[in-house]
Design a protein around this motif. Structure first.
Motif, mmCIF file in Angstrom:
data_model
loop_
_atom_site.group_PDB
_atom_site.id
_atom_site.type_symbol
_atom_site.label_atom_id
_atom_site.label_comp_id
_atom_site.label_asym_id
_atom_site.label_seq_id
_atom_site.Cartn_x
_atom_site.Cartn_y
_atom_site.Cartn_z
ATOM 1 N N THR A 271 1.174 -0.996 -0.001
ATOM 2 C CA THR A 271 0.101 0.201 0.025
ATOM 3 C C THR A 271 0.267 1.581 -0.147
ATOM 4 O O THR A 271 1.505 1.198 0.923
ATOM 5 C CB THR A 271 -1.833 -0.112 1.083
ATOM 6 N N LEU A 272 0.902 2.484 -1.074
ATOM 7 C CA LEU A 272 0.967 3.926 -0.698
ATOM 8 C C LEU A 272 0.119 4.393 -0.442
ATOM 9 O O LEU A 272 -1.097 4.532 -0.645
ATOM 10 C CB LEU A 272 1.934 3.540 -2.185
ATOM 11 N N LEU A 280 4.744 11.001 -1.840
ATOM 12 C CA LEU A 280 4.276 9.598 -1.601
ATOM 13 C C LEU A 280 5.021 8.791 -0.377
ATOM 14 O O LEU A 280 6.663 9.019 -0.697
ATOM 15 C CB LEU A 280 3.938 8.937 -3.422
ATOM 16 N N TYR A 281 4.528 8.272 0.279
ATOM 17 C CA TYR A 281 5.342 7.161 0.532
ATOM 18 C C TYR A 281 4.873 5.602 1.169
ATOM 19 O O TYR A 281 3.725 5.435 0.589
ATOM 20 C CB TYR A 281 5.453 7.279 1.849
ATOM 21 N N LEU A 282 6.071 5.125 0.673
ATOM 22 C CA LEU A 282 5.191 3.135 0.857
ATOM 23 C C LEU A 282 4.633 2.991 2.075
ATOM 24 O O LEU A 282 5.725 3.008 3.166
ATOM 25 C CB LEU A 282 6.439 2.252 0.397
ATOM 26 N N SER A 283 3.707 2.445 2.301
ATOM 27 C CA SER A 283 2.816 2.275 3.672
ATOM 28 C C SER A 283 3.277 1.186 4.718
ATOM 29 O O SER A 283 3.982 1.118 5.597
ATOM 30 C CB SER A 283 1.642 3.408 3.933
ATOM 31 N N THR A 284 2.702 0.095 3.939
ATOM 32 C CA THR A 284 2.691 -1.302 4.163
ATOM 33 C C THR A 284 3.252 -2.386 2.767
ATOM 34 O O THR A 284 2.639 -1.772 1.808
ATOM 35 C CB THR A 284 1.310 -1.784 4.950
ATOM 36 N N VAL A 285 4.173 -3.165 3.592
ATOM 37 C CA VAL A 285 4.074 -4.479 2.479
ATOM 38 C C VAL A 285 3.685 -5.411 3.892
ATOM 39 O O VAL A 285 3.765 -6.138 4.508
ATOM 40 C CB VAL A 285 5.327 -5.046 2.255
ATOM 41 N N ARG A 293 9.143 -14.816 0.542
ATOM 42 C CA ARG A 293 10.494 -15.435 -0.150
ATOM 43 C C ARG A 293 10.052 -15.874 -1.290
ATOM 44 O O ARG A 293 11.858 -17.316 -2.327
ATOM 45 C CB ARG A 293 11.098 -16.661 0.663
ATOM 46 N N GLY A 294 9.276 -15.813 -2.075
ATOM 47 C CA GLY A 294 8.452 -15.752 -3.219
ATOM 48 C C GLY A 294 9.308 -14.709 -4.964
ATOM 49 O O GLY A 294 8.854 -15.380 -6.290
ATOM 50 N N GLY A 295 9.819 -13.622 -4.382
ATOM 51 C CA GLY A 295 10.527 -12.699 -5.209
ATOM 52 C C GLY A 295 9.628 -11.940 -5.762
ATOM 53 O O GLY A 295 9.053 -11.568 -6.793
ATOM 54 N N LEU A 296 7.823 -11.896 -5.023
ATOM 55 C CA LEU A 296 6.916 -11.483 -5.416
ATOM 56 C C LEU A 296 7.619 -9.578 -4.990
ATOM 57 O O LEU A 296 6.488 -8.870 -6.528
ATOM 58 C CB LEU A 296 6.016 -11.015 -4.541
ATOM 59 N N LEU A 297 7.759 -9.309 -4.313
ATOM 60 C CA LEU A 297 7.899 -7.861 -4.291
ATOM 61 C C LEU A 297 8.853 -7.037 -5.169
ATOM 62 O O LEU A 297 8.936 -6.401 -5.724
ATOM 63 C CB LEU A 297 8.488 -7.338 -2.582
ATOM 64 N N SER A 298 10.274 -8.380 -5.331
ATOM 65 C CA SER A 298 11.347 -8.022 -6.333
ATOM 66 C C SER A 298 10.886 -7.905 -7.446
ATOM 67 O O SER A 298 10.817 -6.863 -8.651
ATOM 68 C CB SER A 298 12.061 -9.645 -6.237
#
Length: 333
Positions: A271-272, A280-285, A293-298
């Motif tokens: 969420t941003l 603008l800032y990134l609020s949550t992940v 550890r499946g590379g989703l965020l990458s």
């Protein structure tokens, strides 16, 4: 546009009789079943009333060509289905011969008796009988089975719980009821991927303008994060809660618990907050434990940097997030 919303809008645009509208609605439900199960089960419209049958076929062809624009232009052209054969084997051979010369999946017959020798379950059947219409699957030497399930926008919220603990009591009348079901699940220790309703899919960016069911799913996952991280949470589906929020969903295709096919499931989100256009800032992940550890965020990160630059602010990153930011060379981490 989700196919169920498209269905509702299409039916509202038609000026026809009640039985024709019912038959069209049921035929679209057959297409939704195909879409959900990733199958191409043919659909046959049966009726002795030529005018009624032709009208339904025309409407279905119009709807399908708009809903599935990438299909071959002949895919939804209706063809007659009249399969003769003294035995089931002969009928199957004649069906194979027909399908070799037929590109589409839309058929018509006067009655189910025109293909009664065929094995069970080869066709969706929408049968129009005087003032009623029903849908089901063909059944050898018998009337088609009856399927009572209908898809509408009214059941979108309930479909969020088809893979949950409420299998016998899935109906949610409104957003508040659905939110309470998610709340009860979370505080009973149930943390699960959240399936998109049948025939629907998640937006690439979920915002204040997205459907309520998508915002509900995002809030539910944020509640999971709050329970795991003990960081508190004050977020809901209201416009006030979403006015400055952009959510990027992590989606996985997961098989439904009822074996009805694979569904898009929300397994995490970013969420941003853009309440200040200049900062603008990134609020949550948060990502479901099974999918970490499946590379989703990458995979998502280059899209975020392309959209918002390489130095947007990160709100209170924990040690794991700091390590990730360092690995992608974000800002000064």
């Amino acid at each position: 546009m989700d196919i169920r919303i498209r269905k509702t809008n299409f039916l509202e645009s038609l000026d026809s009789t009640e039985v024709i509208l019912k038959a069209v609605s049921l035929a679209i439900d057959c297409m939704i079943d195909n879409h959900n199960s990733n199958e191409d089960t043919p659909l046959v419209i049966t009726s002795y009333d030529d005018f009624c049958r032709i009208q339904v076929l025309d409407y279905i062809q119009e709807f399908c060509e708009a809903a599935f624009p990438d299909m071959d232009k002949y895919y939804f052209n209706p063809n007659m289905l009249h399969i003769n054969g003294r035995t089931s084997e002969e009928a199957c051979i004649n069906l194979i011969k027909l399908l070799r010369s037929t590109k589409g999946i839309l058929f018509w017959s006067d009655a189910p008796s025109w293909f009664a020798k065929l094995p069970d379950g080869l066709f969706h059947v929408v049968n129009i009988d005087q003032k009623t219409a029903t849908r089901g699957l063909n059944k050898k030497n018998s009337k088609p089975t009856i399927i009572n399930k209908e898809y509408s926008v009214d059941t979108l919220l309930s479909d969020l719980f088809l893979n949950g603990a409420h299998m016998e009591q899935t109906y949610a009348n409104n957003v508040s009821e659905a939110d309470m079901k998610f709340y009860d699940e979370c505080y009973a220790g149930l943390i699960r991927p959240i399936p998109a309703p049948v025939g629907a899919s998640y937006d690439g960016e979920i915002t204040i303008n997205s459907p309520d069911w998508q915002k509900l799913a995002c809030v539910a996952l944020r509640r999971y994060q709050s329970k795991e991280c003990h960081d508190g949470m004050q977020w809901d589906t209201t416009d006030h809660g979403w006015i400055d929020v952009i959510a990027y969903p992590f989606i996985e295709e997961i098989k439904s618990i009822d074996n009805s096919g694979y569904r898009q499931c929300l397994v995490g989100l970013v969420t941003l907050n853009n309440s200040n256009a200049n900062s603008l800032y990134l609020s949550t992940v948060w990502i479901h434990p099974f999918y970490r550890r499946g590379g989703l965020l990458s995979k998502l990160w280059p899209k975020l940097q392309e959209r918002y630059g390489s130095n947007f602010e990160i709100e209170q990153p924990n040690e794991n997030m700091k390590a990730f930011l360092k690995s992608v060379k974000h800002a000064d981490y």
